[in-house]
Enzyme design. Structure first.
Site, PDB file in Angstrom:
ATOM      1  N   CYS A  77     -26.374 -14.713   8.864  1.00 43.82           N
ATOM      2  CA  CYS A  77     -27.687 -15.213   9.272  1.00 43.82           C
ATOM      3  C   CYS A  77     -27.811 -15.190  10.799  1.00 43.82           C
ATOM      4  CB  CYS A  77     -27.948 -16.592   8.667  1.00 43.82           C
ATOM      5  SG  CYS A  77     -29.693 -17.077   8.761  1.00 43.82           S
ATOM      6  N   HIS A 176     -27.441 -15.528   3.036  1.00 46.69           N
ATOM      7  CA  HIS A 176     -26.317 -16.470   2.994  1.00 46.69           C
ATOM      8  C   HIS A 176     -25.464 -16.183   1.763  1.00 46.69           C
ATOM      9  CE1 HIS A 176     -27.423 -19.281   6.226  1.00 46.69           C
ATOM     10  NE2 HIS A 176     -28.657 -18.886   5.951  1.00 46.69           N
ATOM     11  N   GLU A 178     -22.766 -17.541   0.884  1.00 44.44           N
ATOM     12  CA  GLU A 178     -22.249 -18.811   0.346  1.00 44.44           C
ATOM     13  C   GLU A 178     -23.284 -19.540  -0.508  1.00 44.44           C
ATOM     14  OE1 GLU A 178     -24.362 -20.113   4.078  1.00 44.44           O
ATOM     15  OE2 GLU A 178     -23.288 -18.316   3.412  1.00 44.44           O
TER      16      GLU A 178
END
Length: 194
Positions: A77, A176, A178
């Site tokens: 990001c 992202h 994650e």
């Protein structure tokens, strides 16, 4: 495997750390330049504002440390955006590792920032091994990296933009991983195998 997560005043280091722990890796979150230099892999997460993040990096000598990393490096990001030449966010000079610009999304009738799931295509990197064209990833961003020769995946939100970039050992993803479920987990697994 020795994985370092860059600690600075912008970032989602804890959520990236948890995602890596689920993969059996115990990363070290650090702003110590020697830790970053000795790591097998370096991850540069980011949620925040470009100029404040760059100011912190410069004040702590992390800008030069990042540029000198020769092992696989992944910006996430804002971490991806800071690898670029410049950002329209507060007219920020970034790290200049990848010669792209970071631009503000035009509204084009769409809500800015883009928050949510979006498809990624044009995949051309080992980072995306085992991931299909058109797979959804989770994005949160009001600025984007313009497409260029270092683009290894594309997305579109009013305009086409780089969903991922790569130059030498430096990789970046705008989404992202994650927060992107199984597809994001696979991207992190692929990065750890580089």
């Amino acid at each position: 495997m020795n994985v370092a997560i860059v600690k600075y005043n912008a970032g989602n280091a804890t959520s990236v750390c948890i995602a890596l722990q689920r993969l059996g890796v115990e990363p070290m979150i650090s702003d110590d330049r020697s830790v970053l230099a000795s790591a097998d892999k370096v991850i540069f997460p980011g949620v925040g504002e470009a100029s404040a993040a760059m100011r912190y990096l410069r004040e702590h000598g992390l800008d030069e440390s990042i540029r000198s990393v020769r092992r696989p490096f992944l910006g996430i990001c804002l971490g991806m955006q800071l690898l670029c030449e410049s950002s329209e966010e507060s007219a920020t000079e970034c790290l200049g590792v990848i010669p792209n610009r970071v631009l503000k999304f035009p509204s084009n009738g769409l809500k800015v920032p883009q928050i949510g799931w979006n498809t990624v295509s044009g995949l051309r990197s080992a980072l995306f091994d085992g991931i299909d064209e058109g797979t959804y990833f989770y994005f949160v961003h009001g600025y984007y990296v313009e497409p260029g020769i270092d683009t290894i995946a594309n997305a579109e939100y009013g305009v086409a933009f780089s969903a991922a970039i790569n130059r030498a050992n430096f990789y970046g993803v705008q989404f992202h991983p994650e927060r992107s479920g199984q597809a994001g987990r696979r991207v992190l697994e692929n990065f750890l195998k580089l």
